[in-house]
Scaffold this active site. Structure first.
Site, PDB file in Angstrom:
ATOM      1  N   TYR A   1      91.298  15.315  52.361  1.00  0.00           N
ATOM      2  CA  TYR A   1      91.784  16.034  51.184  1.00  0.00           C
ATOM      3  C   TYR A   1      91.072  17.370  50.953  1.00  0.00           C
ATOM      4  CZ  TYR A   1      87.722  13.745  49.173  1.00  0.00           C
ATOM      5  OH  TYR A   1      86.450  13.303  48.943  1.00  0.00           O
ATOM      6  N   LYS A   2      90.236  17.797  51.879  1.00  0.00           N
ATOM      7  CA  LYS A   2      89.507  19.058  51.746  1.00  0.00           C
ATOM      8  C   LYS A   2      90.312  20.206  52.355  1.00  0.00           C
ATOM      9  CE  LYS A   2      86.125  16.944  49.842  1.00  0.00           C
ATOM     10  NZ  LYS A   2      84.711  16.955  49.961  1.00  0.00           N
TER      11      LYS A   2
END
Length: 92
Positions: free
Chosen positions: A57-58
């Site tokens: 999710y980065k």
């Protein structure tokens, strides 16, 4: 440990002044603010260490893992030696 979140940067002048006055090293978690700057300096390069995780999710993702950056050669050498050294294996 300072965490810059969602493209926002912390007040690094105030943080560094407080930390420097007390001899406390600053570590920046900059994964969520990759590419942002504070007064012309890239986030993650102001403290002693900048950290960027690569979880899914980065901004930069590789599933897991991450990277640290520093201009301190001794810290870099220690990080390299200790990387992947689980439990107490690094003491060997």
């Amino acid at each position: 440990l300072i965490s810059h979140m969602r493209g926002h940067t912390s007040d690094m002048d105030a943080i560094m002044a407080l930390a420097d006055a007390r001899g406390i090293p600053v570590i920046e978690d900059a994964a969520h603010s990759l590419g942002t700057v504070w007064k012309g300096r890239k986030i993650g390069t102001i403290g002693r260490i900048g950290c960027f995780s690569f979880q899914s999710y980065k901004l930069v993702n590789a599933g897991e893992g991450g990277i640290l950056i520093t201009d301190d050669a001794d810290l870099a050498a220690r990080a390299i030696i200790m990387s992947g050294a689980y439990e107490h294996a690094w003491k060997k």
